[in-house]
Write a protein that holds these residues in place. Structure first.
Motif, PDB file in Angstrom:
ATOM      1  N   UNK A   1       0.867  -1.176   0.171  1.00 12.10           N
ATOM      2  CA  UNK A   1       0.048  -0.065   0.108  1.00 12.10           C
ATOM      3  C   UNK A   1       0.814   1.404  -0.161  1.00 12.10           C
ATOM      4  N   UNK A   2       1.918   1.101   0.592  1.00 14.07           N
ATOM      5  CA  UNK A   2       2.865   2.346   0.473  1.00 14.07           C
ATOM      6  C   UNK A   2       3.468   2.622  -0.894  1.00 14.07           C
ATOM      7  N   UNK A   3       3.678   1.481  -1.576  1.00 14.86           N
ATOM      8  CA  UNK A   3       3.895   1.532  -2.920  1.00 14.86           C
ATOM      9  C   UNK A   3       2.707   2.138  -3.932  1.00 14.86           C
ATOM     10  N   UNK A   4       1.553   1.845  -3.531  1.00 13.01           N
ATOM     11  CA  UNK A   4       0.501   2.246  -4.233  1.00 13.01           C
ATOM     12  C   UNK A   4       0.436   3.831  -4.016  1.00 13.01           C
ATOM     13  N   UNK A   5       0.579   4.220  -2.630  1.00 19.63           N
ATOM     14  CA  UNK A   5       0.608   5.695  -2.417  1.00 19.63           C
ATOM     15  C   UNK A   5       1.401   6.301  -2.935  1.00 19.63           C
ATOM     16  N   UNK A   6       2.794   5.802  -3.238  1.00 21.80           N
ATOM     17  CA  UNK A   6       3.791   6.718  -3.915  1.00 21.80           C
ATOM     18  C   UNK A   6       3.337   6.817  -5.320  1.00 21.80           C
ATOM     19  N   UNK A   7       2.691   5.905  -5.951  1.00 19.72           N
ATOM     20  CA  UNK A   7       2.394   5.965  -7.278  1.00 19.72           C
ATOM     21  C   UNK A   7       1.093   6.707  -7.673  1.00 19.72           C
ATOM     22  N   UNK A   8       0.395   6.951  -6.679  1.00 14.55           N
ATOM     23  CA  UNK A   8      -1.059   7.683  -6.664  1.00 14.55           C
ATOM     24  C   UNK A   8      -0.704   9.100  -6.985  1.00 14.55           C
TER      25      UNK A   8
ATOM     26  N   UNK B   1      -3.692   6.388   2.119  1.00 14.68           N
ATOM     27  CA  UNK B   1      -3.404   6.640   3.521  1.00 14.68           C
ATOM     28  C   UNK B   1      -4.159   6.144   4.557  1.00 14.68           C
ATOM     29  N   UNK B   2      -5.427   6.282   4.370  1.00 15.47           N
ATOM     30  CA  UNK B   2      -6.450   5.502   5.211  1.00 15.47           C
ATOM     31  C   UNK B   2      -6.298   3.805   5.130  1.00 15.47           C
ATOM     32  N   UNK B   3      -6.028   3.500   4.007  1.00 18.64           N
ATOM     33  CA  UNK B   3      -5.619   1.907   3.860  1.00 18.64           C
ATOM     34  C   UNK B   3      -4.427   1.561   4.706  1.00 18.64           C
TER      35      UNK B   3
END
Length: 283
Positions: A258-265, A273-275
């Motif tokens: 999910x950190x990786x997803x946040x970086x790409x978002x 961030x909620x996830x």
């Protein structure tokens, strides 16, 4: 919610008969609504406006006897039954009986005017509510998806191997809240083509967020999500993979992904961030 590219071509298949059928299906509810509207709503107001005119004429003429006499003559010379009503007229018998009531009820005109006014107010209010529901409420979406689904099902009978139709059927079913049927259609896609990243991701998401998903299906969802990310490492797909790790008990991997997803978002970072907070147990 966006349907798969080429959706309109799928519906019609480039055939004139299919195009005609599509427009017929889309226009049928409107035609039925118009018939019902004129038969019952307009018919109601036309009959009561006519009655209002009868009462007003009786008032102007100082009594109902002249109007009653005229109505009886119309019934006699027309050769039709005086008790036969139509959708937009009371029968002559009903009109005469109502006029005779004015002899005993002097306030009948006032009462009927009030009845018509209240009826018109209810009608106007209903139109406002219905208009809002059809344009901004769930009714419009439900009707749209229901029609789309019927057309797609008919189309897939002609093209049973067209995965794009299955994809759109799955999406429509998902939007209608029928997750089981959506899973069925996504399954049909991934069974035939393991490179459909969207179908892999959506199927995985439905499985990990389902309320009665078995441990075996949760493990399968994890594999589906992994495959989707391998094909297309987008933030939304990474989110599904993180959720799959989480429901399978692997919080560490869920946090990492999910950190990786946040970086790409590029947008809606608040959701990711909620996830992350959920996976860290900070909620």
């Amino acid at each position: 919610f966006t349907l798969y590219p080429g959706f309109s071509e799928i519906l019609t298949g480039g055939e004139t008969s299919s195009v005609s059928l599509l427009y017929l299906v889309l226009s049928l509810p409107m035609l039925i609504t118009l018939v019902v509207y004129f038969r019952y709503v307009m018919g109601f107001f036309m009959r009561n406006f006519e009655r209002q005119a009868d009462l007003y004429s009786a008032k102007v003429m100082g009594g109902a006897s002249s109007i009653i006499s005229s109505l009886e003559k119309i019934a006699l010379f027309s050769g039709k039954s005086r008790d036969l009503p139509s959708w937009h007229h009371f029968s002559i018998g009903q009109r005469v009986d109502f006029l005779w009531r004015t002899v005993k009820e002097k306030t009948l005109l006032k009462k009927h005017n009030r009845f018509v006014l209240i009826s018109f107010f209810v009608y106007f209010l209903s139109l406002c509510v219905l208009g809002y529901a059809l344009n901004f409420g769930p009714v419009k979406e439900g009707m749209k998806y229901s029609i789309l689904k019927k057309v797609l099902i008919e189309r897939i009978k002609k093209e049973p191997d067209n995965l794009t139709i299955y994809y759109n059927l799955a999406m429509v079913s998902q939007q209608m809240g029928d997750d089981k049927e959506a899973i069925h259609y996504y399954d049909r896609i991934v069974e035939r083509d393991h490179s459909q990243a969207g179908a892999l991701n959506n199927l995985a998401w439905l499985l990990v967020t389902g309320t009665d998903t078995s441990p075996e299906e949760l493990h399968r969802a994890l594999n589906l999500a992994r495959r989707a990310v391998e094909l297309k490492p987008e933030p939304e797909f990474l989110d599904t993979l993180a959720e799959a790790y989480f429901v399978n008990g692997n919080r560490e991997e869920a946090v990492r992904v999910i950190k990786r997803a946040t970086e790409r978002a590029t947008g809606n970072r608040t959701y990711f961030e909620g996830q992350l907070k959920k996976f860290l147990g900070e909620e």
